[in-house]
Design a protein around this motif. Structure first.
Motif, short mmCIF file in Angstrom:
data_model
loop_
_atom_site.label_atom_id
_atom_site.label_comp_id
_atom_site.label_asym_id
_atom_site.label_seq_id
_atom_site.Cartn_x
_atom_site.Cartn_y
_atom_site.Cartn_z
N VAL A 110 23.82 -12.99 11.52
CA VAL A 110 24.35 -13.30 10.33
C VAL A 110 23.68 -13.23 9.36
CG1 VAL A 110 27.17 -13.37 8.86
CG2 VAL A 110 26.59 -12.46 11.80
N ILE A 111 23.37 -14.46 9.20
CA ILE A 111 22.70 -15.48 7.84
C ILE A 111 21.62 -15.17 7.81
CG2 ILE A 111 22.44 -17.31 6.65
CD1 ILE A 111 25.14 -17.32 7.23
N ALA A 112 21.12 -14.97 8.71
CA ALA A 112 19.40 -14.24 9.05
C ALA A 112 19.88 -12.86 8.15
CB ALA A 112 19.02 -13.94 10.38
N HIS A 113 20.49 -12.27 8.02
CA HIS A 113 20.43 -10.84 8.17
C HIS A 113 20.46 -11.24 6.28
CE1 HIS A 113 19.77 -8.30 11.19
NE2 HIS A 113 21.30 -8.05 11.11
N LEU A 114 21.47 -12.04 5.80
CA LEU A 114 21.45 -11.89 4.29
C LEU A 114 20.49 -13.44 3.87
CD1 LEU A 114 25.72 -13.77 4.56
CD2 LEU A 114 24.72 -11.05 3.80
N ALA A 115 19.98 -14.09 3.99
CA ALA A 115 18.77 -14.28 3.79
C ALA A 115 17.53 -13.00 3.63
CB ALA A 115 18.37 -15.64 4.47
N ALA A 116 17.26 -12.54 4.61
CA ALA A 116 16.95 -11.68 4.72
C ALA A 116 16.30 -10.78 3.55
CB ALA A 116 16.36 -10.56 5.70
N ILE A 117 18.01 -9.74 2.94
CA ILE A 117 18.26 -9.54 1.92
C ILE A 117 18.03 -9.23 0.86
CG2 ILE A 117 19.95 -8.34 1.14
CD1 ILE A 117 21.49 -7.94 3.79
N ALA A 118 18.06 -11.17 0.45
CA ALA A 118 18.05 -11.68 -0.54
C ALA A 118 16.24 -12.28 -0.88
CB ALA A 118 19.27 -13.04 -1.08
N ALA A 119 15.80 -12.06 -0.01
CA ALA A 119 13.96 -12.46 0.44
C ALA A 119 13.13 -10.95 0.04
CB ALA A 119 13.71 -13.33 1.33
N ALA A 120 13.72 -9.93 0.46
CA ALA A 120 12.98 -8.95 0.50
C ALA A 120 13.21 -8.34 -0.86
CB ALA A 120 13.64 -7.78 1.54
N LYS A 121 11.64 -7.29 -1.14
CA LYS A 121 11.35 -6.96 -2.23
C LYS A 121 12.41 -6.05 -2.09
CE LYS A 121 9.05 -9.19 -3.61
NZ LYS A 121 8.90 -10.09 -5.16
N PRO A 122 13.39 -5.04 -3.20
CA PRO A 122 14.76 -3.97 -3.42
C PRO A 122 13.51 -3.17 -3.05
CG PRO A 122 13.60 -4.45 -5.25
CD PRO A 122 13.69 -5.31 -4.52
N ALA A 133 31.48 -11.99 3.84
CA ALA A 133 32.50 -10.84 2.35
C ALA A 133 32.06 -11.02 1.05
CB ALA A 133 33.86 -10.21 2.16
N GLN A 134 32.45 -12.21 1.20
CA GLN A 134 31.65 -13.01 -0.52
C GLN A 134 30.58 -12.73 -0.73
OE1 GLN A 134 34.12 -16.85 -1.07
NE2 GLN A 134 35.95 -15.46 -0.33
N ARG A 135 29.96 -13.53 0.62
CA ARG A 135 28.43 -13.84 0.26
C ARG A 135 28.23 -11.90 0.00
NH1 ARG A 135 30.24 -18.19 0.61
NH2 ARG A 135 29.18 -20.21 1.37
N ALA A 136 28.39 -11.47 1.08
CA ALA A 136 27.47 -9.55 1.07
C ALA A 136 27.65 -9.55 -0.68
CB ALA A 136 27.97 -9.04 1.91
N GLN A 137 28.80 -9.73 -1.47
CA GLN A 137 29.44 -9.10 -3.08
C GLN A 137 28.20 -9.84 -3.81
OE1 GLN A 137 33.07 -10.29 -3.18
NE2 GLN A 137 33.82 -8.46 -2.67
N ALA A 138 27.49 -10.98 -3.81
CA ALA A 138 27.10 -11.78 -4.31
C ALA A 138 25.62 -11.23 -4.15
CB ALA A 138 27.05 -13.56 -4.07
N LEU A 139 25.24 -10.66 -3.35
CA LEU A 139 24.13 -10.10 -2.89
C LEU A 139 23.91 -8.27 -3.52
CD1 LEU A 139 22.80 -10.84 0.36
CD2 LEU A 139 21.82 -11.84 -1.86
N GLY A 140 24.98 -7.95 -4.12
CA GLY A 140 25.01 -7.11 -5.08
C GLY A 140 25.47 -5.50 -4.73
N LEU A 141 26.15 -6.10 -2.80
CA LEU A 141 26.75 -5.08 -2.22
C LEU A 141 27.66 -4.80 -1.86
CD1 LEU A 141 23.38 -5.98 -0.59
CD2 LEU A 141 24.65 -5.65 1.51
N ILE A 167 32.63 -6.43 8.85
CA ILE A 167 32.61 -6.37 7.44
C ILE A 167 31.10 -5.06 7.22
CG2 ILE A 167 30.78 -7.78 5.58
CD1 ILE A 167 32.42 -9.35 8.30
N LEU A 168 32.07 -4.49 6.33
CA LEU A 168 31.48 -3.11 6.29
C LEU A 168 30.21 -2.88 4.63
CD1 LEU A 168 29.16 -0.45 7.02
CD2 LEU A 168 31.31 0.59 6.45
N ALA A 169 29.09 -3.87 3.78
CA ALA A 169 29.13 -3.47 2.87
C ALA A 169 27.31 -2.97 2.99
CB ALA A 169 27.87 -5.59 3.09
#
Length: 447
Positions: free
Chosen positions: A131-143, A48-56, A75-77
């Motif tokens: 889990v980490i793949a999703h977080l990393a892909a969100i961070a790297a993808a264009k919005p 959850a902390q990592r998801a919040q850091a991505l702005g979710l 976790i629902l983000a």
């Protein structure tokens, strides 16, 4: 769109991604009841902390169901989509299997250890890598696309509150595309999209012949022990070729690719001289034909041997069901077979513990074609459409609750990942490719 920027962003993040996965593996988030459930809360908070850091917009949910079950922390983000853009649900699970016998591990199961391009540890592949793949892909993808990150905490115990969760949070979870990052790739260096999953049913059988144990010398001969009779019953479940011999079960031999026998034997660790069971292509035997195994049995341990006729025994049968067949119907077929073949009039008590549905994807969808493009961009070769002999029953629940969504089942593991076994591991090179592919997909769908 310059997709190279997305690839570069993933490459720059890989040291941190590995560090994050190492931290997450260190949390022993085993969801089985006999383990400390406080660790699941810790892993949920970490994610959850990592998801919040991505702005979710992020919350941790422990669902209370109408039947009285309490769900493990999920976790629902969420992040809203730009106008006119689709919303993508990204699914994975943060609970893991027990470590099992630690003597079988070459390293501490909850200390992620890198060796020869692989990261070893419980959950390093299944499914904390997802889990980490999703977080990393969100961070790297264009919005652009909307994101709904759904990380559950009870997949390894059968997702007992999953359907209730979908119903209660249906509006928040609604998506145009659903990506389930909990499957395999075809081989190291070759990506895959999973297009079918076998269903599963689990049956518990108790066989009794006596109301108490007897001296094997005094009464042996006219009375056979329960383990012998159970063995005779179990032997009727397969024919001489090793095919499942239960009337009423579907079987198909129509897969598009085959698995070289030498490769299968190497991947599975089949001992020299052991023949493979069944007929038809190996991939059909693994993906689209039924399979049955005894996964547990109560017998007297060798260390406690005595000259005793065992009066009763219990065993568990796990039946994998061909895509296209109802798992409950398959369970009834298995029960009918057992009742019809019980030897010497032994008493049977049969309990159906689980009926998980199969999954079969449509021939093609726009999201699947985009995913195949992303896999080719990430790996540098065409992907393979595969079936998986294992079961992910909740995929059918997703299809039912969100019938308009395009569902993609993607791969994090490879044939040597050994999920659920000792020395579970993740191929780091392919994991990088999986992150790139998902980031490219999110970027393309948001254009």
């Amino acid at each position: 769109m310059n997709y190279q920027d997305v690839k570069n962003a993933v490459d720059q993040s890989m040291p941190q991604n590995i560090a994050d996965l190492t931290e997450l593996v260190a949390i022993p988030s085993v969801s089985a009841d006999s383990f400390d459930q406080a660790h699941l809360k810790t892993s949920a908070q970490w994610i959850a902390q990592r998801a919040q850091a991505l702005g979710l917009d992020t919350q941790i949910i422990e669902l209370n169901t109408p039947s009285g079950l309490t769900g493990r922390p999920a976790i629902l983000a969420r992040r809203p989509a730009a106008p006119g853009k689709p919303t993508i649900m990204l699914y994975a699970h943060h609970d893991v299997q027990p470590q099992g016998d630690e003597l079988l591990w070459n390293t501490d199961p909850f200390t992620a250890t890198e060796r020869d391009g692989r990261l070893y540890g419980r959950g390093a592949a299944d499914d904390k890598a997802g889990v980490i793949a999703h977080l990393a892909a969100i961070a790297a993808a264009k919005p652009g696309v909307g994101i709904t990150l759904f990380i559950e905490g009870e997949e390894e115990i059968g997702s007992p509150t999953f359907r209730d969760f979908l119903r209660q949070y249906q509006e928040e979870l609604a998506a145009d595309v659903i990506i389930v990052a909990d499957s395999n790739n075809w081989a190291v260096g070759t990506p895959a999209l999973t297009t079918s999953l076998r269903g599963v049913t689990q049956v518990e059988v108790e066989l009794r012949v006596l109301d108490h144990a007897l001296h094997s010398g005094m009464y042996g001969g006219p009375i056979l022990d329960a383990v012998t009779l159970a063995s005779r019953l179990i032997a009727t479940l397969h024919d001489d070729n090793g095919d499942v011999a239960i009337d009423g079960l579907l079987a198909r031999d129509e897969t598009d690719v085959d698995y070289p026998e030498a490769q299968l034997r190497a991947d599975a660790g089949v001992l020299d001289g052991v023949e493979l069971a069944g007929t038809g292509s190996l991939t059909s035997r693994l993906w689209t034909k039924p399979a049955l195994a005894v996964t547990a049995m109560d017998v007297t341990p060798v260390d406690l041997v005595s000259n005793t006729i065992i009066p009763a025994t219990r065993f568990i049968l796990s039946l994998r069901v061909c895509p296209g067949q109802d798992s409950a119907e398959a369970a009834q077929a298995l029960c009918r077979h057992l009742e019809a073949h019980v030897p010497f009039g032994a008493q049977l008590n049969i309990t159906i513990n689980e009926c998980g549905p199969a999954f079969e994807a449509p021939d093609s969808t726009p999201a699947a074609e985009a995913m195949r493009w992303a896999l080719r961009e990430a790996w540098g070769c065409d992907s393979v459409d595969i079936g998986v002999g294992g079961s992910i029953p909740f995929v059918a629940d997703l299809c039912e609750v969100f019938p308009q969504a395009q569902i993609l089942v993607t791969g994090i593991e490879d044939p040597d990942s050994r999920a659920h076994s000792a020395n579970e591991s993740l191929h780091l090179g392919d994991w990088r490719h999986a992150i790139v592919a998902e980031a490219l997909l999110l970027t393309r769908l948001g254009e």
